[in-house]
Structures are given as C-alpha cells and as structure tokens.
Design an enzyme around this catalytic site. Structure first.
Site, mmCIF file in Angstrom:
data_model
loop_
_atom_site.group_PDB
_atom_site.id
_atom_site.type_symbol
_atom_site.label_atom_id
_atom_site.label_comp_id
_atom_site.label_asym_id
_atom_site.label_seq_id
_atom_site.Cartn_x
_atom_site.Cartn_y
_atom_site.Cartn_z
ATOM 1 N N ASP A 298 0.840 -1.187 0.000
ATOM 2 C CA ASP A 298 0.000 0.000 0.000
ATOM 3 C C ASP A 298 0.887 1.254 0.000
ATOM 4 O OD1 ASP A 298 -2.809 0.832 0.138
ATOM 5 O OD2 ASP A 298 -2.256 1.753 2.041
ATOM 6 N N GLU A 345 0.907 -0.724 -5.222
ATOM 7 C CA GLU A 345 -0.259 0.174 -5.236
ATOM 8 C C GLU A 345 0.253 1.541 -5.685
ATOM 9 O OE1 GLU A 345 -2.109 3.312 -4.441
ATOM 10 O OE2 GLU A 345 -1.686 2.841 -2.342
ATOM 11 N N ASP A 404 -11.170 0.661 -0.276
ATOM 12 C CA ASP A 404 -11.405 2.094 -0.040
ATOM 13 C C ASP A 404 -12.473 2.682 -0.959
ATOM 14 O OD1 ASP A 404 -9.718 2.566 2.097
ATOM 15 O OD2 ASP A 404 -7.982 3.010 0.850
#
Length: 518
Positions: A298, A345, A404
């Site tokens: 991430d 990501e 998200d």
C-alpha cells in the site's frame, strides 16, 4: 496478442468478512469453504487485507504490530478440535451479529476464551520442541510484541508515547527485564496465541496452495504510531531531542482536499535503515513471505519519495517530498534472493521515477476501473483515461474497486444521470447487469491480473462498502458476507468469465496440452 504468458483472476475477501457464528470471520471451516468455491470458479488468487492485530479504529492498515497476526481471526472450533477449548465454552459463546463485525463485542467474548485455550496449551506444551522452534524462528519480534501487549492492556489502550511510565516507554533495560521476569506466564499466553494463528494459517494456506490458489497479502508501507514496531525500534523513525515523533506522513493538497491529508503515521529515518542494510525491512518481508504468496504494498510511491510533514503542523499544507532509498532496498532484497512477488499500489499522483522503480523491478501496478469514467468539458466520456479497461497494459492488476472504494453498485447509483448514461453506453449494459458488465470488461482486458471484490461478485449496494477513508466509525471494516451468499449462481458466473478470458493461470500451450489430455 501474445499467448505465451498466463493470465490470472482472483477475489478480494478479507478474513473478518467471512461468515461464522463467533461475530467475526476466522480461519476455520468457512475459510476452507471459501477456498473450495474459489477453486470452482477457476480463479487462482485470493486477496486479503493486512493480517495484523487492529487497535483503535479497527483498521488493518494501522495494526498494533507489522509482524504479529490478529488473534481474533483464530478459529475457536479448531482449538476445540485440538482439545484446548471445551464444548460447553463453545455452546455458551454469546450470539453476536452476523451482519457486521462489532469489534468491542468480539474482543469481550473471544479474547478471554483464546487466553484460556493458550493457558491449557502451555500447561502441556510450553517445553514442546515444535513450540520452542516456533519461538526461536520469530525471536526478532515476538517477545517485544508480548511485552507491548501486556503494557497495552495495563494502560487500557493508552498510547505508549503519551501515557506509559517513562521507563516503560523508553524501554529501560532493567524495567523490561523485570516485566519479562514477573510476567513470564502472561507473555507466553500472547506468544501461544500467535502460535495458534500461525499453525492454523499455515494449514489453510497449504490447503489453498494445493488447490492451485495463491494468497495475495497486503502490507501498509507505514506503521501505526501506537504500535509495537515504533516502541521496540524507535531509532528507525524520525524523532526530536525528546524522543517524540518529529515528522508524520500524508499527501499534499489536491483537487479533492485543500489541506491535503495528514495521516499521522511516523515516517522512517531512512538513513538509519540504510546503515543496517535494511535489516528491519528484511525481517518484515521475511515474515510476510511466511504468510502469503504475493504481497501488495500500500502506498508504494513512498519507497521512491515520501511526503514529510512536521509533527507540529495541523494540516498537510506545509509538507515536502523527500527522496527514499527504495531502489537500494529492493536491490538488497533481490541480491539475497528474497521473494519479490510484489504488487505495487501506484494510485494517486505518480511521478516518472515511481513508475521507473516499479517497472525496473517488474512489479505490476494497479488499475481501478471505477476511476476510468471521467468526462470531458462537453460531457463526453474521456476514452483516453488510463483507468478505462480498453487502455490497460499487461503489467497491471485490474480491480473494479478496492476496500477504499464504494461497491460498484453503490458507485453507479451515486453518479449523475448523464454519467450513468455513459457507463451504460461503454459497457453496453442496462442497470441490472451493470456490475457484471464492469467485471467482464476488466476480465477481458489486457491486464495480467484481475481481482474482484466479493461485494461486487454479490452485486451489493453501498451498505456493503468496507471502508470510508478519513472517517472513524463502526461502519468501517465491519462488513460481513451472509452465509450461503457465495452460491452456485455466483460461482458459475465467475467461472464463465474466467473461462472466456483465459484467466486460469495457464499459458495457451498449457491449456492446449490439458485439453488434449482429456
């Protein structure tokens, strides 16, 4: 099209969202059932969220440890099968919500039972060779975590750098040794619970791997401020003369936020990491490679440059980008033959140097199809948007959305009339089939990988959204799948798309050979 490379498909489904009667999904029977259904679809990837123990806010992206696993995911039924929990204790477990995870209720009901199981295990196995070998393998972090959790409970979740005694917070050697001496049994309970998780997880992962399914894990680049990571290795983070965090992470102002985002995670003192040849990172990647087959990082761009905000700043307006030694880190890992099966990501504002870092190490990036539906000043769909499925290149993992994002059904419902018209037009679909039409579009794209959130497989609306960024309430991280929802109809629809898109993890030659063998 080159057919000499395999194509893959998978489903994003976190452990907490699995059905179970214990108020939270776990790594017991329902996880095995999920693997069986995933196998039936022909898909070969199962993506989960970070496995770490969650603290305030219940976010898996701000765990109490980057090395430990969430004790609440341990299967009570498997502990019963192993003899560490009694039948009447399972029978007396309170009825908790099956619609969402109520974390406080789960902790109140499940953690004492897990500790009781650990006590029984230790009475018979504290000196067991297998358990001793486990502790030795995890020595880098596990005792620090156990001590941290003892103090965490002592101070009722108060932040270690604000409310703990000075000697405990500063890890005074005599103080820590005294805690280890007088709290030995309590430490062993926390260690035994980690042992329970790792043994159950290894069994589940082996079961999935034997069925041709690889697990994609997830790791946040930053760690939580109130974590065993910062407490046990404060020297690896930027601090001032008093030992307080001097800088925190975030992103600068943009069209969506005039103040930017001040995440608050402490930032790394990368000079110290380089001086140790990234030993902490190597231990972290080693630990992750034990738990998963592929790792999604991430905020990957933080390995190229991170946004440094002085801790005294209330917003992210006055931060600055500082170069990070990600290239040195990954080169060092590669030199030592560490596993680098990584998904980067790379969403948000991505520079050429971030893109070069990703490509130089052959890390696939990410594409979110919901992001692709942008519009020109005259209202027309911008068909050149790189997030639209027809524009994907091979070295990407394509998603309809992530944890998200809103669900695809919820996202579509939130669009304006003209925007919904263009989505229908692009996908050649009516409103009823819009979710599967978007799934089909990314499955037929050129991206090497596709991963579909379980909520989209189930065609759920916005109430099934996993996370609402920049908010902290009981809606976040609490969604759970209803028992039986991943039924034959859903399995068959996914299997059809896996088949026609050739996303079964085999090359064209392998597929032809398999067909001839039949």
């Amino acid at each position: 099209m080159n057919t000499d490379y395999p194509r893959y498909a998978g489903i994003l489904m976190h452990i907490t969202s699995l059905p179970s009667r214990f108020g939270i999904g776990d790594i017991g029977k329902e996880a095995y059932d999920f693997v069986d259904n995933l196998k039936k679809t022909g898909a070969t990837l199962w993506q989960i969220l970070p496995l770490g123990p969650t603290g305030y806010g219940n976010s898996p992206y701000s765990p109490r440890s980057s090395f430990a696993s969430n004790e609440l995911l341990i299967s009570l039924e498997k502990l019963y099968e192993d003899g560490w929990i009694k039948e009447e204790e399972l029978d007396n477990y309170p009825a908790l919500s099956s619609d969402k995870v109520l974390f406080d209720k789960v902790i109140e009901a499940k953690l004492p039972l897990l500790k009781k199981a650990a006590e029984r295990f230790l009475e018979k196995n504290e000196n067991d060779r297998k358990y001793a070998e486990y502790k030795k393998r995890q020595k880098y972090w596990i005792e620090d975590y156990a001590v941290f959790m003892i103090l965490y409970e002592k101070y009722a979740d108060a932040r270690w750098y604000q409310m703990w005694s000075l000697k405990e917070a500063k890890r005074d050697k005599d103080t820590i040794e005294r805690i280890k001496r007088i709290s030995h049994d309590e430490m062993e309970i926390w260690i035994a619970m980690q042992y329970f998780f790792d043994m159950q997880w290894a069994e589940l992962k082996s079961y999935a791997n034997r069925r041709g399914i690889r697990i994609i894990g997830d790791t946040p680049i930053f760690v939580g401020a109130d974590s065993a990571d910062t407490w046990s290795h404060i020297e690896l983070f930027k601090t001032d003369k008093t030992g307080a965090f001097s800088s925190v992470s975030g992103v600068p102002p943009d069209n969506f936020s005039s103040d930017g985002q001040r995440w608050g995670n402490p930032v790394y003192d990368w000079k110290k990491h380089e001086e140790t040849d990234f030993s902490w990172w190597k231990e972290r990647f080693k630990r992750e490679s034990e738990r998963v087959d592929i790792l999604r990082i991430d905020h990957f761009r933080g390995f190229d440059a991170y946004y440094d905000i002085k801790a005294s700043e209330k917003t992210a307006r006055n931060g600055k980008w500082i170069k990070a030694p990600g290239r040195k880190l990954f080169s060092s890992l590669k030199k030592e033959n560490e596993c680098l099966n990584i998904i980067a990501e790379d969403l948000g504002f991505i520079t050429d140097s971030v893109e070069k870092l990703r490509k130089d190490f052959s890390f696939p990036g990410m594409k979110i199809s919901q992001f692709g539906f942008t519009f020109l000043p005259d209202g027309e769909l911008n068909t050149y948007d790189t997030f639209l499925p027809h524009n994907y290149e091979r070295d990407f993992v394509a998603y309809t959305g992530t944890h998200d994002n809103d669900t695809t059904r919820g996202w579509f419902s939130s669009l304006s009339d003209i925007e919904r018209h263009h989505v229908r037009e692009y996908l050649a679909s009516d409103d009823n089939e819009i979710v599967w039409a978007l799934i089909r579009a990314i499955m037929l794209s050129a991206a090497d990988y596709t991963v579909i959130p379980m909520q989209d497989i189930l065609e759920l609306s916005a109430e099934a959204r996993m996370n609402y960024p920049s908010s902290c309430n009981d809606r976040n991280w609490s969604w759970r799948m209803k028992e039986g929802a991943f039924d034959e109809y859903r399995v068959n629809r996914m299997r059809h798309l896996v088949r026609i898109s050739g996303r079964n993890g085999m090359t064209a030659e392998e597929m032809l050979s398999k067909a001839q063998d039949k």
